[in-house]
Write a protein that holds these residues in place. Structure first.
Motif, PDB file in Angstrom:
ATOM      1  N   PRO A   1       0.805  -1.228   0.000  1.00  0.00           N
ATOM      2  CA  PRO A   1       0.000   0.000   0.000  1.00  0.00           C
ATOM      3  C   PRO A   1       0.830   1.268   0.000  1.00  0.00           C
ATOM      4  O   PRO A   1       0.380   2.302  -0.472  1.00  0.00           O
ATOM      5  CB  PRO A   1      -0.843  -0.103   1.266  1.00  0.00           C
ATOM      6  N   THR A   2       2.055   1.221   0.505  1.00  0.00           N
ATOM      7  CA  THR A   2       2.872   2.431   0.545  1.00  0.00           C
ATOM      8  C   THR A   2       3.388   2.822  -0.830  1.00  0.00           C
ATOM      9  O   THR A   2       3.913   3.912  -1.008  1.00  0.00           O
ATOM     10  CB  THR A   2       4.065   2.243   1.490  1.00  0.00           C
ATOM     11  N   ALA A   3       3.265   1.932  -1.818  1.00  0.00           N
ATOM     12  CA  ALA A   3       3.733   2.253  -3.163  1.00  0.00           C
ATOM     13  C   ALA A   3       2.832   3.284  -3.834  1.00  0.00           C
ATOM     14  O   ALA A   3       3.218   3.870  -4.827  1.00  0.00           O
ATOM     15  CB  ALA A   3       3.811   1.001  -4.017  1.00  0.00           C
ATOM     16  N   ARG A   4       1.634   3.485  -3.314  1.00  0.00           N
ATOM     17  CA  ARG A   4       0.679   4.439  -3.875  1.00  0.00           C
ATOM     18  C   ARG A   4       0.510   4.219  -5.381  1.00  0.00           C
ATOM     19  O   ARG A   4       0.710   5.116  -6.194  1.00  0.00           O
ATOM     20  CB  ARG A   4       1.109   5.871  -3.580  1.00  0.00           C
ATOM     21  N   ILE A   5       0.128   3.010  -5.734  1.00  0.00           N
ATOM     22  CA  ILE A   5      -0.057   2.664  -7.132  1.00  0.00           C
ATOM     23  C   ILE A   5      -1.367   3.281  -7.615  1.00  0.00           C
ATOM     24  O   ILE A   5      -2.395   3.163  -6.976  1.00  0.00           O
ATOM     25  CB  ILE A   5      -0.078   1.143  -7.322  1.00  0.00           C
ATOM     26  N   ALA A   6      -1.315   3.968  -8.742  1.00  0.00           N
ATOM     27  CA  ALA A   6      -2.488   4.609  -9.320  1.00  0.00           C
ATOM     28  C   ALA A   6      -2.486   4.374 -10.823  1.00  0.00           C
ATOM     29  O   ALA A   6      -1.428   4.137 -11.411  1.00  0.00           O
ATOM     30  CB  ALA A   6      -2.454   6.105  -9.023  1.00  0.00           C
ATOM     31  N   PRO A   7      -3.650   4.420 -11.440  1.00  0.00           N
ATOM     32  CA  PRO A   7      -3.685   4.266 -12.903  1.00  0.00           C
ATOM     33  C   PRO A   7      -2.895   5.371 -13.588  1.00  0.00           C
ATOM     34  O   PRO A   7      -2.944   6.529 -13.186  1.00  0.00           O
ATOM     35  CB  PRO A   7      -5.181   4.378 -13.233  1.00  0.00           C
ATOM     36  N   GLY A   8      -2.164   5.000 -14.620  1.00  0.00           N
ATOM     37  CA  GLY A   8      -1.382   5.972 -15.375  1.00  0.00           C
ATOM     38  C   GLY A   8      -2.187   6.576 -16.507  1.00  0.00           C
ATOM     39  O   GLY A   8      -3.332   6.186 -16.770  1.00  0.00           O
ATOM     40  N   ALA A   9      -1.584   7.519 -17.202  1.00  0.00           N
ATOM     41  CA  ALA A   9      -2.263   8.211 -18.299  1.00  0.00           C
ATOM     42  C   ALA A   9      -2.672   7.241 -19.405  1.00  0.00           C
ATOM     43  O   ALA A   9      -3.743   7.380 -20.003  1.00  0.00           O
ATOM     44  CB  ALA A   9      -1.351   9.293 -18.862  1.00  0.00           C
ATOM     45  N   GLY A  10      -1.840   6.244 -19.669  1.00  0.00           N
ATOM     46  CA  GLY A  10      -2.153   5.282 -20.716  1.00  0.00           C
ATOM     47  C   GLY A  10      -3.438   4.525 -20.459  1.00  0.00           C
ATOM     48  O   GLY A  10      -4.208   4.257 -21.381  1.00  0.00           O
ATOM     49  N   ALA A  11      -3.697   4.181 -19.186  1.00  0.00           N
ATOM     50  CA  ALA A  11      -4.920   3.457 -18.852  1.00  0.00           C
ATOM     51  C   ALA A  11      -6.152   4.308 -19.158  1.00  0.00           C
ATOM     52  O   ALA A  11      -7.151   3.812 -19.695  1.00  0.00           O
ATOM     53  CB  ALA A  11      -4.908   3.051 -17.379  1.00  0.00           C
TER      54      ALA A  11
END
Length: 140
Positions: free
Chosen positions: A105-115
């Motif tokens: 959870p600390t990686a703060r993964i979020a969808p990128g612009a490509g998605a």
């Protein structure tokens, strides 16, 4: 009147296909921190990228057939590649990213612009194909 609308729909399908290609070249996940060893890569997998690329090839072929045959029927089938691209990206957004975030959870993964570009392009292809299908149904 039908001919006047056929060209913009085929052009819209082509632009949406170019949007998919652009989305495939952009990052589909943003994560500022390093992921620990063993964490799955949050980017869109190569196999899913190839599926999206094949869908664009199919959509481009159908748009070309629309111009060559001067009929809406091939363009109506563009909704199927659009649904494939939309489904692939929704799977990526809804299934993959939350599971990776659960591992780290600390990686703060979020969808990128490509998605987001892929999702918008897939929805645009689907809408274009459905619009052509309704146009065919009205004339029949």
């Amino acid at each position: 009147m039908t001919r006047a609308w056929r060209v913009p729909r085929a052009v819209a399908a082509g632009v949406a296909g170019l949007g998919v290609i652009a989305g495939l070249t952009l990052r589909t996940a943003e994560y500022p921190g390093m992921l620990p060893p063993g964490t799955p890569d949050p980017e869109l997998a190569l196999g899913l990228r190839l599926v999206c690329a094949a869908a664009v090839l199919l959509a481009g072929t159908l748009a070309y057939l629309t111009f060559a045959r001067r009929q809406e029927e091939p363009l109506a089938m563009v909704c199927l590649p659009g649904l494939v691209v939309t489904g692939v990206i929704l799977r990526h957004l809804v299934v993959t990213l939350p599971h990776v975030a659960r591992f780290q959870p600390t990686a703060r993964i979020a969808p990128g612009a490509g998605a987001w570009v892929l999702l918008a392009s897939g929805v645009a292809m689907t809408a274009t194909g459905l619009a052509a299908a309704f146009a065919v149904r009205r004339t029949a």
